[in-house]
Design an enzyme around this catalytic site. Structure first.
Site, PDB file in Angstrom:
ATOM      1  N   SER A  37      -9.095 -10.447  14.460  1.00 51.98           N
ATOM      2  CA  SER A  37      -7.770 -10.103  13.964  1.00 51.98           C
ATOM      3  C   SER A  37      -7.916  -8.798  13.205  1.00 51.98           C
ATOM      4  O   SER A  37      -8.706  -8.708  12.261  1.00 51.98           O
ATOM      5  CB  SER A  37      -7.247 -11.209  13.038  1.00 51.98           C
ATOM      6  OG  SER A  37      -6.038 -10.814  12.433  1.00 51.98           O
TER       7      SER A  37
ATOM      8  N   ASP B 110       0.029 -11.209   3.275  1.00 51.68           N
ATOM      9  CA  ASP B 110       1.091 -10.292   3.682  1.00 51.68           C
ATOM     10  C   ASP B 110       2.483 -10.886   3.514  1.00 51.68           C
ATOM     11  O   ASP B 110       3.441 -10.158   3.234  1.00 51.68           O
ATOM     12  CB  ASP B 110       0.878  -9.863   5.134  1.00 51.68           C
ATOM     13  CG  ASP B 110      -0.197  -8.800   5.270  1.00 51.68           C
ATOM     14  OD1 ASP B 110      -0.540  -8.185   4.240  1.00 51.68           O
ATOM     15  OD2 ASP B 110      -0.688  -8.584   6.379  1.00 51.68           O
TER      16      ASP B 110
ATOM     17  N   ARG C 281       2.031  -2.627   3.252  1.00 54.57           N
ATOM     18  CA  ARG C 281       3.135  -3.582   3.388  1.00 54.57           C
ATOM     19  C   ARG C 281       4.372  -3.201   2.572  1.00 54.57           C
ATOM     20  O   ARG C 281       5.495  -3.334   3.060  1.00 54.57           O
ATOM     21  CB  ARG C 281       2.666  -4.991   3.023  1.00 54.57           C
ATOM     22  CG  ARG C 281       1.584  -5.542   3.940  1.00 54.57           C
ATOM     23  CD  ARG C 281       2.005  -5.469   5.401  1.00 54.57           C
ATOM     24  NE  ARG C 281       1.016  -6.068   6.288  1.00 54.57           N
ATOM     25  CZ  ARG C 281       0.474  -5.448   7.318  1.00 54.57           C
ATOM     26  NH1 ARG C 281       0.796  -4.193   7.566  1.00 54.57           N
ATOM     27  NH2 ARG C 281      -0.387  -6.067   8.094  1.00 54.57           N
TER      28      ARG C 281
END
Length: 482
Positions: free
Chosen positions: A257, A205, A176
């Site tokens: 996910s 995130d 990230r």
């Protein structure tokens, strides 16, 4: 460190830019970035009105900042406020496709999409330009960040020995900051006043993206649609897309996910939400089931210099190439699977399953080589600091001065961690077979049970034990009234 370059694009003396002839761009030991807006670039650059976008480690691209239409100059505002231009972290999926028109509707802004290639897989960036423009974006930037990701983010964590809560090798956590950093650079290049992401309000995130934005450009506004809009799920998003004539493919939703990059893939959701459920065998992507792995073990030698991997089996490889090859090797032996319940930064617990085949191999290799090159006090301090290092990375504080200072310490401490480690891979396990270093502190002539070194006198141990055990004797004497 190689620069991020826009290839086949140049601003000539008369201000014209030649359009990129291909979207297939790569760069060894660095990254590549380009605008996927085609010939429109040459049409909108006038009188040399081009600007270069750069960043601390030299991302360079030619972008347009000259001939801007009146519509772009005037911000009309939207339902929630007014912004001029927003850089959106874009994947091309349903959520980010919907975010594009939502930003335009709610903030009256131009939307510039940005996609980072950090090793999601082959074909993941195909067709993104058409999708972004169909959603209403004015431009799409794609950056190949794979080499930089491994060299400047993964390898420092590996050198530090950073592992979050005993298991997690920080795959998503490390990705990230580099994505957010590139977004800040693009925002500067195109003159954007805001950035946006598609992270939910429940996860880690959102923190990782936004702390990077704060650290690198605190003037940027941050728009997080999932914390603002009325869309509650997939069906709402599809309905919004239809209402705004946004073409999306409403395929069956994956039951999991997932987040994938060159270091790992994570799996969350569906049956994994109950920690009592065993993962299904067909869920895994990067590794075979250990039961189905080859019946013959495979040996691999990892070459390390100053705490950082440089190759395997005596062959020097770039960081991303090395990791990709180890992913392939480790994956076919079922290496690198973990199942854990972790504490998210926002306070809740979550259950996830991670596949990190190449990372698991490199982590063990680095640790085993340190057993030769680090003394006891250094190793213990390094291990204690590694916990804090991992916590900082997990929490999105990559650009925090504390992490950077700890990184300098790790670099200095591992300066002599050079050598090679041979590992044996077999049905999900990784075991050390041999280790050697020119800076090894291990001395066979001292450690051997055979006499003859002349360095260690066994009789000296008696005095050492008496002094070392003095507190223990004093306590026992006090308790027994002696």
């Amino acid at each position: 460190m190689a620069s991020l370059m826009v290839q086949n694009m140049a601003c000539s003396k008369n201000g014209l830019i030649s359009a990129p002839t291909s979207h297939s761009i790569s760069s060894i030991w660095g990254a590549s970035v380009y605008s996927a807006s085609g010939n429109s670039l040459s049409q909108s650059c006038r009188s040399g009105a081009c600007c270069k976008f750069s960043r601390m480690k030299e991302i360079r691209a030619t972008v347009v900042n000259g001939d801007v239409s009146e519509k772009q100059k005037t911000t009309k505002g939207g339902l929630r406020g007014s912004l001029n231009k927003v850089v959106l972290a874009y994947s091309g999926g349903l959520d980010t496709s919907v975010i594009v028109p939502w930003l335009r509707e709610n903030y009256g802004c131009e939307v510039v999409c940005f996609t980072a290639d950090v090793g999601q897989g082959v074909g993941e960036t195909d067709g993104l330009e058409a999708k972004a423009k169909a959603s209403g974006a004015s431009e799409l930037f794609i950056a190949d960040l794979r080499e930089e990701f491994v060299k400047d983010y993964i390898f420092p964590c590996l050198r530090a020995g950073a592992v979050y809560e005993r298991k997690y090798l920080l795959g998503t956590s490390m990705a990230r900051p580099i994505i957010a950093k590139a977004m800040v650079d693009v925002a500067k290049a195109v003159g954007a006043d805001a950035v946006s992401h598609g992270c939910t309000g429940k996860g880690n995130d959102q923190v990782r993206f936004e702390l990077t934005f704060f650290a690198l450009n605190p003037k940027l506004a941050v728009v997080a649609p999932w914390r603002e809009w009325d869309i509650k799920g997939r069906e709402d998003a599809i309905e919004y897309a239809k209402k705004h004539s946004i073409p999306v493919t409403a395929t069956k939703k994956s039951i999991y996910s997932r987040d994938r990059n060159l270091w790992h893939i994570s799996h969350e959701g569906d049956i994994l939400e109950d920690p009592a459920n065993e993962p299904h065998k067909d869920m895994y992507v990067m590794s075979v089931d250990p039961e189905d792995a080859p019946n013959t073990p495979e040996y691999v030698e990892i070459n390390i210099e100053a705490g950082l991997p440089v190759g395997m089996n005596g062959q020097l490889l770039s960081p991303a190439t090395l990791l990709a090859e180890l992913n392939e090797i480790g994956g076919r032996h079922g290496v690198g699977r973990i199942d854990m319940v972790e504490n998210r930064l926002v306070g809740m617990k979550s259950r996830g399953v991670y596949e990190t085949p190449g990372g698991t191999i490199l982590t063990l290799a680095a640790r085993e080589l340190e057993s030769l090159t680090l003394d006891r006090e250094s190793m213990q301090l390094k291990d204690s600091l590694a916990l804090k290092y991992a916590e900082l990375v997990y929490a999105g504080r990559w650009f925090d001065p504390l992490r950077e200072s700890m990184d300098a310490f790790m670099e200095k401490l591992t300066a002599t961690t050079t050598g090679s480690v041979v590992l044996k891979l077999y049905k999900g396990s990784v075991n050390v077979a041999s280790r050697k270093s020119p800076h090894s502190l291990y001395r066979q002539d001292i450690s051997s049970f055979e006499e003859g070194s002349g360095i260690y006198n066994q009789a000296d141990a008696a005095g050492f034990i008496r002094l070392y055990g003095l507190p223990t004797r004093v306590r026992a004497m006090q308790e027994q009234g002696l």
